[in-house]
Design an enzyme around this catalytic site. Structure first.
Site, PDB file in Angstrom:
ATOM      1  N   LYS A  51       0.856  -1.186   0.000  1.00 35.40           N
ATOM      2  CA  LYS A  51       0.000   0.000   0.000  1.00 35.40           C
ATOM      3  C   LYS A  51       0.891   1.234   0.000  1.00 35.40           C
ATOM      4  O   LYS A  51       1.819   1.338   0.803  1.00 35.40           O
ATOM      5  CB  LYS A  51      -0.917   0.043   1.222  1.00 35.40           C
ATOM      6  CG  LYS A  51      -1.786   1.304   1.264  1.00 35.40           C
ATOM      7  CD  LYS A  51      -2.459   1.513   2.598  1.00 35.40           C
ATOM      8  CE  LYS A  51      -3.233   2.839   2.593  1.00 35.40           C
ATOM      9  NZ  LYS A  51      -3.789   3.186   3.922  1.00 35.40           N
ATOM     10  N   GLN A  52       0.603   2.167  -0.910  1.00 35.62           N
ATOM     11  CA  GLN A  52       1.431   3.358  -1.039  1.00 35.62           C
ATOM     12  C   GLN A  52       0.570   4.550  -1.416  1.00 35.62           C
ATOM     13  O   GLN A  52      -0.453   4.409  -2.094  1.00 35.62           O
ATOM     14  CB  GLN A  52       2.499   3.136  -2.114  1.00 35.62           C
ATOM     15  CG  GLN A  52       3.500   4.264  -2.276  1.00 35.62           C
ATOM     16  CD  GLN A  52       4.212   4.616  -0.986  1.00 35.62           C
ATOM     17  OE1 GLN A  52       3.772   5.503  -0.260  1.00 35.62           O
ATOM     18  NE2 GLN A  52       5.298   3.903  -0.690  1.00 35.62           N
TER      19      GLN A  52
END
Length: 349
Positions: free
Chosen positions: A236-237
């Site tokens: 997740k970014q």
């Protein structure tokens, strides 16, 4: 699809963009056979493959290779009042799970406390992703650190298909967090759970007078690469907004191609660089939906989904835009995001 009506001119241009940086032919692109192509050859035990199958084969995006996840841990990260004040029904954690179920999500990511109150009612209805560490903000003055709130075994006992954790790469505490999370991920894989890493950068020096390099493609890309290295199954970014953090801050090691041929100023190309750092997409990149701004939330969410999909990402993990509004509107927003990934006319750039 309905979610693609009344797009801004900028978003329309994103639909026409042709990526001339990192070729789409180099990517391990999402698709119905993604697990077979990218995880079956890996070291992941069969039980982990089963858990990944739960995530990828649930909800409206089941069987597509894409993910739509509802994350609600902001009650710890941002205080419950600031998170749920806009819609107090979510002080009751059952409504968080209901929103994910009725919104057609692949999974719901939330806290030990939320799952602990409703696990028996919902563990068989939607995959659980237990967030095991948090940044608590009640200490005064505030400090920014991710600390464990429970054990991997506790998540397993709740019926979780996956655990999630955050590392603040670049912070003074990052070395300890890397060790803690890598050990937690190893144990999760032993127990058969998948692993999701929030790969955030955090250092006061990363924000200058004129630019916030916490969302630079080069810094976030390297954070992704470190996350994949400790065997996160999903990254997740935050969506990248600029580039050149290493060069501007004068640290790290760079190569000219990072800026002049492997990326451009286009948000799809910047996100493609993030995907490349996830082993060319062998590990899926999901971008965060960001904070709620009100009336523009759905348009912003659709734009982010288009960027992520066309870059080679695997979906969105969007929370505040969905739960800080009336329930039915939250469901509609989640469905609008999912519609982007279901629309076969939206292809890799």
């Amino acid at each position: 699809m309905a979610s693609l009506t009344s797009l801004s001119a900028e978003t329309e241009a994103l639909l026409q963009h042709e990526c001339k940086t990192i070729s789409k032919d180099l990517l391990h692109s999402p698709g119905p056979d993604f697990l077979d192509r990218c995880f079956v050859p890996s070291s992941r035990p069969p039980q982990v493959l089963r858990s990944l199958g739960q995530l990828y084969n649930h909800g409206r995006l089941a069987g597509t290779g894409y993910l739509s996840i509802l994350p609600v841990d902001q009650g710890i990260e941002h205080t419950a009042g600031s998170s749920f004040g806009p819609n107090p029904m979510y002080f009751d954690p059952e409504n968080i799970i209901r929103l994910a179920v009725e919104g057609g999500c692949n999974a719901v990511a939330t806290t030990f406390g939320t799952f602990g109150t409703v696990a028996r009612r919902y563990a068989h209805k939607i995959p659980f992703l237990v967030k095991i560490n948090h940044n608590e903000l009640l200490t005064y003055p505030n400090k920014f650190d991710q600390i464990l709130f429970g054990s991997v075994e506790e998540a397993w006992n709740l019926g979780a298909a996956a655990i999630g954790a955050t590392i603040y790469f670049g912070s003074e505490e990052s070395n300890r967090q890397i060790i803690e999370v890598s050990q937690a991920f190893e144990r999760a894989h032993e127990l058969g759970m998948a692993t999701v890493l929030w790969c955030y950068t955090r250092n006061n020096a990363f924000k200058t007078a004129d630019k916030d390099y916490h969302v630079a493609a080069d810094l976030t890309g390297q954070a992704n690469h470190l996350g994949v290295t400790i065997q996160a199954d999903i990254i997740k970014q935050k969506l990248p907004e600029n580039n050149g953090g290493f060069a501007a801050l004068k640290f790290g090691k760079t190569f000219p191609a990072m800026y002049d041929t492997l990326a451009s100023d286009n948000p799809i190309d910047l996100t493609r660089y993030q995907v490349a750092n996830c082993y060319m997409g062998r590990i899926g990149l999901i971008n965060s939906g960001g904070e709620s701004r009100g009336a523009t939330d759905q348009a912003e969410a659709v734009r982010t989904a288009i960027i992520n999909k066309r870059a080679g990402g695997q979906g969105l993990i969007s929370g505040r835009k969905a739960f800080q509004r009336p329930f039915a509107e939250g469901v509609a927003l989640l469905n609008a995001i999912q519609d982007v990934y279901l629309d076969q006319s939206i292809t890799l750039a």
